[in-house]
Scaffold this motif. Structure first.
Motif, PDB file in Angstrom:
ATOM      1  N   SER A 204      -6.088   4.225   2.771  1.00  0.00           N
ATOM      2  CA  SER A 204      -5.035   4.692   1.874  1.00  0.00           C
ATOM      3  C   SER A 204      -4.693   3.599   0.881  1.00  0.00           C
ATOM      4  O   SER A 204      -4.741   2.408   1.212  1.00  0.00           O
ATOM      5  N   LEU A 205      -4.354   3.991  -0.351  1.00  0.00           N
ATOM      6  CA  LEU A 205      -3.914   3.074  -1.392  1.00  0.00           C
ATOM      7  C   LEU A 205      -2.397   3.118  -1.522  1.00  0.00           C
ATOM      8  O   LEU A 205      -1.790   4.187  -1.415  1.00  0.00           O
ATOM      9  N   GLN A 210      -2.012  -1.454  -5.652  1.00  0.00           N
ATOM     10  CA  GLN A 210      -2.242  -2.884  -5.479  1.00  0.00           C
ATOM     11  C   GLN A 210      -2.778  -3.242  -4.089  1.00  0.00           C
ATOM     12  O   GLN A 210      -3.431  -4.271  -3.924  1.00  0.00           O
ATOM     13  N   MET A 211      -2.485  -2.415  -3.092  1.00  0.00           N
ATOM     14  CA  MET A 211      -2.906  -2.712  -1.724  1.00  0.00           C
ATOM     15  C   MET A 211      -3.673  -1.540  -1.122  1.00  0.00           C
ATOM     16  O   MET A 211      -3.392  -0.361  -1.426  1.00  0.00           O
ATOM     17  N   GLU A 222      -6.484  -3.138   8.693  1.00  0.00           N
ATOM     18  CA  GLU A 222      -6.321  -4.294   7.820  1.00  0.00           C
ATOM     19  C   GLU A 222      -5.768  -3.861   6.475  1.00  0.00           C
ATOM     20  O   GLU A 222      -6.002  -2.734   6.019  1.00  0.00           O
ATOM     21  N   VAL A 223      -5.015  -4.763   5.846  1.00  0.00           N
ATOM     22  CA  VAL A 223      -4.475  -4.548   4.505  1.00  0.00           C
ATOM     23  C   VAL A 223      -5.177  -5.508   3.560  1.00  0.00           C
ATOM     24  O   VAL A 223      -5.253  -6.717   3.821  1.00  0.00           O
ATOM     25  N   ASN A 284       2.818  -7.929   4.674  1.00  0.00           N
ATOM     26  CA  ASN A 284       3.047  -9.094   3.824  1.00  0.00           C
ATOM     27  C   ASN A 284       2.101  -9.039   2.640  1.00  0.00           C
ATOM     28  O   ASN A 284       0.897  -8.993   2.797  1.00  0.00           O
ATOM     29  N   ASN A 285       2.667  -9.076   1.451  1.00  0.00           N
ATOM     30  CA  ASN A 285       1.869  -9.090   0.239  1.00  0.00           C
ATOM     31  C   ASN A 285       1.888 -10.498  -0.324  1.00  0.00           C
ATOM     32  O   ASN A 285       2.902 -10.972  -0.855  1.00  0.00           O
ATOM     33  N   LYS A 286       0.764 -11.198  -0.225  1.00  0.00           N
ATOM     34  CA  LYS A 286       0.706 -12.595  -0.650  1.00  0.00           C
ATOM     35  C   LYS A 286       0.239 -12.771  -2.098  1.00  0.00           C
ATOM     36  O   LYS A 286      -0.050 -13.858  -2.532  1.00  0.00           O
ATOM     37  N   MET A 287       0.159 -11.670  -2.820  1.00  0.00           N
ATOM     38  CA  MET A 287      -0.365 -11.774  -4.182  1.00  0.00           C
ATOM     39  C   MET A 287       0.618 -12.503  -5.087  1.00  0.00           C
ATOM     40  O   MET A 287       1.827 -12.353  -4.933  1.00  0.00           O
TER      41      MET A 287
END
Length: 287
Positions: A204-205, A210-211, A222-223, A284-287
């Motif tokens: 899934s998007l 973005q993820m 996994e993300v 967690n979005n590390k971008m």
């Protein structure tokens, strides 16, 4: 079917949180989808019970089935709404696609595919259908049901795919343990993730594209970051795989399903039945 209000992302106060149970199917629900433009309506189909071949449309507010459509002769696997929310496309166990006008509760067209179809999605326009098939994703013209072009990026069955809201990008996952990222304007594969050890069964998007979240047959979830391609977070499932992974349509919140042993079963029983569990998290979005 059970519906939960999940705060705080749905702007519902804790005291208003409620659970709705939708009863009517006699078999296991194989797929459901929310109706575009109608926050309180969804459609569902079943695949496990030969006597239940109905497509049901539900009103969540009332908790009742508002429409029942018997358009197929065998159980159904997957469904998708048209962008305007007035039509449904359903694929059944015999790989027959049915296009249904919900306003008339009438089947407008049927088409039998010559290969197995695992997932469908209306797009990239209202005149097209995307279908996950044996080695890729086909783009089908609904007027004549001809394949306009194919995204062939897998050496095995393509089990799943997802499309960004603007229909500019598509990701597909397959039995070859590969995820492919596609540019739909250019019809080319721009990147692949191939570090998985098992077949990709669901993905899934996120709402902003973005993820990407995916689950494999090896119990991995996994993300990934779509812009940077990096691996953001991994989760170990409690079952071999999750066949349902989905992002919130408005927030960076992920839901997935797996199973745990039934806590009410007697201890020491190795045949302990499993209980389905839905887990909701904000990766967690590390971008």
């Amino acid at each position: 079917i059970r519906i939960w209000a999940v705060e705080p992302h749905c702007q519902v106060a804790r005291s208003e949180r409620s659970e709705v149970e939708l009863k009517g199917h006699t078999g296991s629900v194989s797929h459901l989808s929310w109706r575009p433009g109608h926050d309180h309506q969804l459609a569902s189909v079943t695949a496990g019970e030969k006597t239940d071949k109905a497509i049901r449309v539900w009103d969540v507010k009332s908790g009742k089935c508002v429409s029942t459509i018997n358009s197929t002769t065998v159980p159904n696997l997957y469904l998708t709404w048209s962008p305007d929310g007035n039509s449904l496309a359903v694929i059944d166990q015999d790989n027959v696609l049915s296009l249904i006008d919900l306003r008339k509760a009438k089947t407008l067209k049927t088409h039998k595919f010559t290969q197995d179809i695992f997932e469908i999605h209306w797009g990239p326009t209202s005149n097209h259908m995307l279908a996950a098939c044996e080695k890729g994703v086909d783009v089908i013209n609904l007027s004549d049901m001809e394949v306009l072009w194919s995204l062939k990026g897998h050496s095995a069955i393509t089990y799943c795919f997802a499309v960004t809201k603007n229909c500019r990008q598509l990701v597909s996952g397959g039995g070859d343990a590969v995820i492919a990222l596609w540019d739909l304007d250019e019809q080319v594969c721009t990147h692949t993730w191939a570090h998985m050890d098992h077949a990709v069964r669901s993905l899934s998007l996120s709402h902003d594209g973005q993820m990407l979240a995916y689950a494999t047959e090896g119990g991995e979830l996994e993300v990934l970051s779509v812009p940077t391609k990096e691996r953001l977070q991994d989760i170990r499932l409690r079952t071999p795989f999750s066949d349902s992974v989905a992002w919130s349509p408005t927030h960076p919140v992920l839901a997935y399903c797996d199973e745990v042993p039934d806590p009410s079963a007697p201890r020491g029983d190795h045949r302990t039945p499993a209980v389905g569990v839905v887990t909701i998290l904000a990766p967690n979005n590390k971008m």
